[in-house]
Design an enzyme around this catalytic site. Structure first.
Site, short mmCIF file in Angstrom:
data_model
loop_
_atom_site.label_atom_id
_atom_site.label_comp_id
_atom_site.label_asym_id
_atom_site.label_seq_id
_atom_site.Cartn_x
_atom_site.Cartn_y
_atom_site.Cartn_z
N LYS A 111 18.00 87.69 -5.93
CA LYS A 111 19.23 86.31 -6.76
C LYS A 111 20.03 85.55 -5.59
CE LYS A 111 19.32 88.74 -10.99
NZ LYS A 111 20.32 90.11 -11.78
N LYS A 192 6.66 89.62 -11.18
CA LYS A 192 6.63 89.84 -12.12
C LYS A 192 7.48 89.09 -12.88
CE LYS A 192 11.40 91.37 -12.08
NZ LYS A 192 13.00 91.86 -12.26
N LYS A 195 13.10 86.50 -16.71
CA LYS A 195 13.38 85.83 -18.02
C LYS A 195 14.10 84.83 -17.40
CE LYS A 195 15.79 89.82 -20.85
NZ LYS A 195 17.29 90.03 -20.07
P1 TYM Z 1 17.07 93.55 -17.54
O1 TYM Z 1 18.50 92.75 -18.38
O2 TYM Z 1 16.47 92.49 -16.76
O3 TYM Z 1 16.22 94.40 -17.85
C1 TYM Z 1 15.90 94.90 -19.23
C2 TYM Z 1 14.56 95.80 -18.95
O4 TYM Z 1 13.55 95.63 -19.38
C3 TYM Z 1 12.66 95.63 -17.78
N1 TYM Z 1 12.21 95.00 -17.01
C4 TYM Z 1 10.54 94.56 -17.29
N2 TYM Z 1 9.46 95.78 -17.14
C5 TYM Z 1 8.54 95.77 -17.10
N3 TYM Z 1 7.86 94.80 -16.41
C6 TYM Z 1 8.66 93.09 -16.32
N4 TYM Z 1 8.42 92.55 -15.55
C7 TYM Z 1 10.04 93.78 -16.57
N5 TYM Z 1 11.31 92.94 -16.43
C8 TYM Z 1 12.68 93.37 -16.80
C9 TYM Z 1 13.62 96.30 -16.34
O5 TYM Z 1 13.30 97.26 -15.59
C10 TYM Z 1 15.27 97.06 -17.99
O6 TYM Z 1 14.53 98.56 -18.06
N6 TYM Z 1 20.59 95.92 -14.46
C11 TYM Z 1 19.55 95.68 -15.97
C12 TYM Z 1 20.22 96.08 -16.70
C13 TYM Z 1 21.52 97.39 -16.59
C14 TYM Z 1 21.03 98.63 -16.93
C15 TYM Z 1 22.66 99.28 -16.61
C16 TYM Z 1 19.63 99.63 -17.11
C17 TYM Z 1 22.86 97.07 -17.07
N7 TYM Z 1 23.38 98.24 -16.38
C18 TYM Z 1 22.33 100.47 -16.88
C19 TYM Z 1 20.24 100.56 -17.21
C20 TYM Z 1 21.36 101.01 -17.18
C21 TYM Z 1 18.67 94.67 -15.76
O7 TYM Z 1 18.91 93.83 -15.61
O8 TYM Z 1 18.09 94.43 -16.88
#
Ligand code: TYM
Length: 330
Positions: A111, A192, A195
């Site tokens: 990032k 992958k 967003k």
């Molecule tokens: P974020 O917002 O990027 O994504 C949310 C969840 O979606 C999953 N994900 C995917 N799973 C499968 N294939 C994909 N292409 C894909 N893209 C995203 C992510 O693994 C995630 O589970 N850092 C985290 C948010 C966060 C968090 C937390 C998660 C903040 N605090 C505490 C767990 C516990 C994030 O940016 O997720």
């Protein structure tokens, strides 16, 4: 019953990766566990963003989560910044985490690469993420594969804190599904679905209408052959098979048998129909809920109150073991 915690960033509506990798498991976990689901708006401040859009994006994401089946009476659904203890615990964990371990985070490296100005918040992102979970004594964290390293760090911080100051936090475990943990971009089959970094045509959004889904699925990258089977040299077909398998709850080998000799055209049309059938009820529910945003806001308010009642006792314990005076009554 385990304490489950997970989070998602309010950078636009969820995509199919979020839905299949995480959110659908959040929905099933509500029946068996004690769950908290958090819209992590403070994490979205770590990279440049549109101030005018963040509030709406937060409410839209909450609406999308409710439409996907999160039930605010069974799970606690809330917004991170509405529970101030997240920031407070993150600061304390900053004094436990090291520069070296944060510098090794691959998400930080990817990032931050190519940016001339990198916020301290982006570097510190995984510490805030650790605070999110540890604050609630989270035991199980359902996430996609891309969060594996952040979860390892979270465990290390919990263990180090407990060793240094005495048992305070549960040590959480990642719960990463066997299928759907890494849904791929339909145009760039080595990346992958994402967003921010993905291709427009290769990313399926929760609210994509059937016409747009058709365009995206029919133009999904396959390969020059015609065999419908999952294989390392067929990443595009494999990605579509995986989506089809999850949304219809059909084992992958059954699909491979069904489409033997059928060709990509027939296969893609069926993937499309399956996806439309999967998303349509979610989209219909979204439209209903979006008609009353004030009610969504109220549900989040109730969620924040419930989350805070769990966070406060953890913070009291943390303050005590690290030698701070108790916080004055709120
Ligand atoms: P974020 O917002 O990027 O994504 C949310 C969840 O979606 C999953 N994900 C995917 N799973 C499968 N294939 C994909 N292409 C894909 N893209 C995203 C992510 O693994 C995630 O589970 N850092 C985290 C948010 C966060 C968090 C937390 C998660 C903040 N605090 C505490 C767990 C516990 C994030 O940016 O997720």
């Amino acid at each position: 019953m385990a304490r489950v915690f997970s989070g998602i960033q309010p950078t636009g509506q969820p995509h199919l990766g979020n839905l299949l990798g995480a959110i659908r498991h959040w929905v099933t976990d509500q029946d068996e566990h004690d769950c908290l689901y958090c819209i992590v708006d403070l994490h979205s401040l770590t990279v440049p963003y549109e101030v005018a859009e963040l509030r709406d994006a937060t409410l839209e994401l909450a609406t999308a989560l409710l439409a996907s089946g999160i039930d605010p009476d069974r799970a606690i659904l809330f917004v991170q910044s509405q529970v101030r203890e997240h920031s407070e615990l993150a600061w304390i964990l900053n004094c436990v985490a090291t520069m070296g371990e944060l510098g090794r985070m691959t998400q930080f490296k990817s990032k931050s690469s190519g940016r001339d100005s990198i916020s301290v918040g982006l570097f510190d992102y995984p510490v805030l993420q650790a605070a999110d979970v540890l604050l609630y004594q989270g035991e199980r964290v359902p996430v996609g594969d891309d969060q594996r390293q952040h979860l390892e760090l979270m465990r290390d911080l919990a263990l180090r804190f407990n060793t240094r100051y005495g048992e305070t936090f549960a040590v959480p475990e990642a719960s990463i599904p066997k299928a759907g943990a890494r849904i791929m971009d339909l145009q760039q089959t080595d990346a992958k679905m994402s967003k921010t970094g993905g291709t427009e045509l290769g990313t399926i959004w929760l609210l994509d209408p059937p016409g747009r889904l058709k365009k995206k699925i029919m133009s999904a990258v396959t390969d020059s052959g015609s065999d419908v089977r999952a294989a390392p040299d067929k990443p595009g077909v494999t990605a579509l098979l995986e989506i089809h398998s999850i949304v219809t709850a059909t084992p992958l080998p059954v699909l491979e048998d069904r489409y033997a000799g059928a060709g990509y055209g027939t296969f893609k049309r069926d993937v499309l129909d399956a996806l439309v059938a999967y998303l349509e009820p979610i989209q219909a529910r979204y439209a209903e809920l979006a008609a009353d945003p004030a009610e969504v806001g109220r549900a989040l308010g109730r969620g924040a109150d419930r989350a805070r009642s769990l966070a406060v006792p953890t913070m009291e314990r943390v303050r005590d073991v690290i030698g701070l005076l108790p916080a004055p009554a709120a």
